[in-house]
Every structure is written in C-alpha cells, then in structure tokens.
Enzyme design. Structure first.
Site, mmCIF file in Angstrom:
data_model
loop_
_atom_site.group_PDB
_atom_site.id
_atom_site.type_symbol
_atom_site.label_atom_id
_atom_site.label_comp_id
_atom_site.label_asym_id
_atom_site.label_seq_id
_atom_site.Cartn_x
_atom_site.Cartn_y
_atom_site.Cartn_z
ATOM 1 N N ARG A 1 0.850 -1.189 0.000
ATOM 2 C CA ARG A 1 0.000 0.000 0.000
ATOM 3 C C ARG A 1 0.887 1.240 0.000
ATOM 4 O O ARG A 1 1.205 1.788 1.042
ATOM 5 C CB ARG A 1 -0.911 -0.002 1.234
ATOM 6 C CG ARG A 1 -1.893 1.153 1.278
ATOM 7 C CD ARG A 1 -2.786 1.050 2.522
ATOM 8 N NE ARG A 1 -3.763 2.125 2.563
ATOM 9 C CZ ARG A 1 -3.508 3.344 3.064
ATOM 10 N NH1 ARG A 1 -2.326 3.617 3.552
ATOM 11 N NH2 ARG A 1 -4.437 4.274 3.060
ATOM 12 N N SER B 1 -13.307 -3.326 1.888
ATOM 13 C CA SER B 1 -13.467 -2.740 3.219
ATOM 14 C C SER B 1 -14.913 -2.322 3.438
ATOM 15 O O SER B 1 -15.519 -1.694 2.566
ATOM 16 C CB SER B 1 -12.572 -1.503 3.370
ATOM 17 O OG SER B 1 -11.222 -1.860 3.385
ATOM 18 N N LYS C 1 -3.323 5.477 9.098
ATOM 19 C CA LYS C 1 -3.949 5.891 7.858
ATOM 20 C C LYS C 1 -4.493 7.300 8.008
ATOM 21 O O LYS C 1 -5.291 7.578 8.903
ATOM 22 C CB LYS C 1 -5.098 4.940 7.490
ATOM 23 C CG LYS C 1 -4.630 3.566 7.042
ATOM 24 C CD LYS C 1 -5.803 2.668 6.718
ATOM 25 C CE LYS C 1 -6.502 3.110 5.441
ATOM 26 N NZ LYS C 1 -7.601 2.182 5.063
#
Length: 201
Positions: free
Chosen positions: A36, A107, A136
């Site tokens: 990511r 998600s 995040k």
C-alpha cells in the site's frame, strides 16, 4: 487463503528499509501482505513499481499471499494474488470483471456500505477501523469489536479481517469475536522485534 496475519505496508510507513521489514515478517509467519504505497511521502512511478517488485519477490520466496491496494496499475506488473478495495475505489463489479481470477477484498465500515455492495463478489471483507489508528490519514470512524460480530452473523462463511489500531495486545480480542485474521501496519513496521510482534498477533 490464509489471512490470519495480514501485514500492510508501504515505504511511507517505514523508518528503515521496507524490504528488510517484510523479509523479517515473512520469516516470522505473516500469511498475507498488502503493498500500500499511498499517502504522504509515498513513492510514485518507477520507484513505486521497483519497490513493489522487490516486495513481491520476498512474498513469493516465503509463500505469502501478495495483494496490492486499489492501485490497479500494479496488479498485473507485480503478478499480485489479489487486490483490496475501499469504498471510494472502483466498484466491486468492475474489479471482478477485470480480475476474474484474482482474490478481491473489500473494506466495509457500516451497514450502509454492506447494503450497497455486491458482497458476494468479494473473497474477503476488511472490517474497521476496529480501534483508533494513527497509520492511515483517511481512517474512518472507529467501529469497535461489535462490527466484527455483526458481520460474522450476517456472513458466517465469508473470511473477515479486522483492521485498524490492532496491536499485539488486542489482536486476540478481534479473533475472539469472529474475525479470521488481523491486518496491521505499525504493529510490525514500528516493532522493536518483528519476530516477536508477528508471533503475538
């Protein structure tokens, strides 16, 4: 598909070489990895691809599932096993059409997102943020362990991975309420002892 210890990382999460961290984590027993490369300080272009290839090679050597986040440009070049989508990414229907043979994760953070998603097209669900997380920038509101229980009741056979704020100390509580695995970033990237951190998750 073993998602029990699902490690997520990009170079922006690391204060040392990402390859070294992933190598240690892979040797220590992670079962899945998501590349990511996103957010402040993330690599772009060829640098992103080159790091991805190095991380992909590590996963191949250690037989660890390799996912990319919603970055579709990386799926084929890195021969990813799968892709993980957030609610603001491409629709699940389109992803399944593009990648009929890849694993796809989605998600979901609330019932509305579940109701508006073609859950049957996903291979697993990411549920969170379970706890507060600093990892995040775009983390949504904390949903707590109850959201894992709710999803498990609705989808008894769907693999579920808890994500967000999970640590060595609270990982077992996520498994106890019905998750098949836990996804972590800083619990491994910032661990003083990666081997011990992975063991405790």
């Amino acid at each position: 598909m073993n998602l029990r210890k699902y490690f997520i990382m990009g170079s922006q999460n690391c204060d040392r070489k990402p390859e070294d961290i992933l190598e240690e984590a892979a040797k220590s027993g992670i079962t899945a990895f998501q590349y990511r490369e996103k957010g402040t300080g993330a690599l772009t272009g060829q640098e992103k691809l080159t790091l991805g290839q190095r991380l992909r090679d590590i996963c191949t050597r250690h037989h660890v599932l390799f996912f990319v986040n919603d970055d579709t440009d990386l799926v084929e070049p890195l021969e990813a096993d799968g892709i993980h989508l957030g609610q603001d990414d491409m629709p699940l229907e389109k992803a399944r059409e593009m990648y009929p043979d890849k694993l796809i994760g989605l998600s979901v953070s609330n019932q509305s997102e579940v109701d508006n998603s073609s859950i049957q097209l996903a291979d697993y669900l990411g549920a969170g943020s379970v706890f507060e997380t600093p990892s995040k920038d775009d983390a949504e509101q904390t949903v707590g362990l109850e959201w894992i229980r709710t999803l498990r009741r609705q989808y008894p056979n769907m693999p579920i991975v808890g994500i967000g704020g999970i640590t060595e100390e609270n990982a077992v509580s996520v498994i106890d309420v019905g998750a098949d695995g836990v996804a972590v970033i800083s619990a491994i990237t910032l661990a003083g002892n990666v081997t011990e951190a992975v063991r405790k998750l």
